[in-house]
Write a protein that holds these residues in place. Structure first.
Motif, PDB file in Angstrom:
ATOM      1  N   SER A 194       0.868  -1.180   0.000  1.00 19.69           N
ATOM      2  CA  SER A 194       0.000   0.000   0.000  1.00 19.69           C
ATOM      3  C   SER A 194       0.900   1.223   0.000  1.00 19.69           C
ATOM      4  CB  SER A 194      -0.877   0.029   1.250  1.00 19.69           C
ATOM      5  OG  SER A 194      -1.757  -1.064   1.257  1.00 19.69           O
ATOM      6  N   LEU A 195       0.593   2.168  -0.884  1.00 19.63           N
ATOM      7  CA  LEU A 195       1.404   3.374  -1.005  1.00 19.63           C
ATOM      8  C   LEU A 195       0.609   4.595  -0.577  1.00 19.63           C
ATOM      9  CD1 LEU A 195       2.916   2.671  -4.540  1.00 19.63           C
ATOM     10  CD2 LEU A 195       3.989   2.259  -2.321  1.00 19.63           C
ATOM     11  N   GLY A 196       1.293   5.489   0.123  1.00 16.38           N
ATOM     12  CA  GLY A 196       0.694   6.761   0.480  1.00 16.38           C
ATOM     13  C   GLY A 196       0.634   7.667  -0.741  1.00 16.38           C
ATOM     14  N   LEU A 197       0.092   8.829  -0.573  1.00 16.19           N
ATOM     15  CA  LEU A 197      -0.126   9.761  -1.684  1.00 16.19           C
ATOM     16  C   LEU A 197       1.166  10.085  -2.432  1.00 16.19           C
ATOM     17  CD1 LEU A 197      -2.143  11.477  -3.231  1.00 16.19           C
ATOM     18  CD2 LEU A 197      -1.710  13.316  -1.608  1.00 16.19           C
ATOM     19  N   LEU A 198       2.201  10.466  -1.716  1.00 18.80           N
ATOM     20  CA  LEU A 198       3.454  10.845  -2.378  1.00 18.80           C
ATOM     21  C   LEU A 198       4.144   9.639  -3.007  1.00 18.80           C
ATOM     22  CD1 LEU A 198       4.892  13.454   0.154  1.00 18.80           C
ATOM     23  CD2 LEU A 198       3.757  13.880  -2.032  1.00 18.80           C
ATOM     24  N   ALA A 199       4.166   8.526  -2.304  1.00 14.61           N
ATOM     25  CA  ALA A 199       4.822   7.324  -2.819  1.00 14.61           C
ATOM     26  C   ALA A 199       4.087   6.748  -4.022  1.00 14.61           C
ATOM     27  CB  ALA A 199       4.946   6.274  -1.725  1.00 14.61           C
ATOM     28  N   SER A 200       2.780   7.007  -4.130  1.00 13.32           N
ATOM     29  CA  SER A 200       2.014   6.446  -5.244  1.00 13.32           C
ATOM     30  C   SER A 200       2.490   6.976  -6.597  1.00 13.32           C
ATOM     31  CB  SER A 200       0.520   6.705  -5.060  1.00 13.32           C
ATOM     32  OG  SER A 200       0.239   8.082  -5.120  1.00 13.32           O
TER      33      SER A 200
END
Length: 80
Positions: free
Chosen positions: A55-61
């Motif tokens: 699962s990726l956060g907003l920035l990592a996505s």
């Protein structure tokens, strides 16, 4: 591939992620939990199958494609 070899490849991958990306990893049985800034994932080994879930956060996505390609490349090179 024997389970022990799969486990060693997964351990090496977790160490590589720790070194290169500053994530933390913790093993519980045949599953390693990976946590870092904007990343929460797990890699498990069961009956010769390697399962990766991230699962990726907003920035990592924004790096989803690159991260997916890196995981796939590592598995292709080290798991057969």
């Amino acid at each position: 591939m024997p389970k022990q070899d799969l486990r060693e490849a997964a351990e090496d991958f977790a160490r590589q992620l720790e070194r290169e990306h500053g994530v933390r990893s913790r093993w519980q049985g045949d599953t390693v939990q990976i946590k870092g800034a904007g990343v929460d994932g797990r890699l498990s080994i069961e009956d010769g199958v390697v399962d990766v879930s991230v699962s990726l956060g907003l920035l990592a996505s924004a790096f989803k494609g690159m991260l997916k390609a890196e995981v796939q490349r590592y598995l292709d090179e080290h798991v057969s």
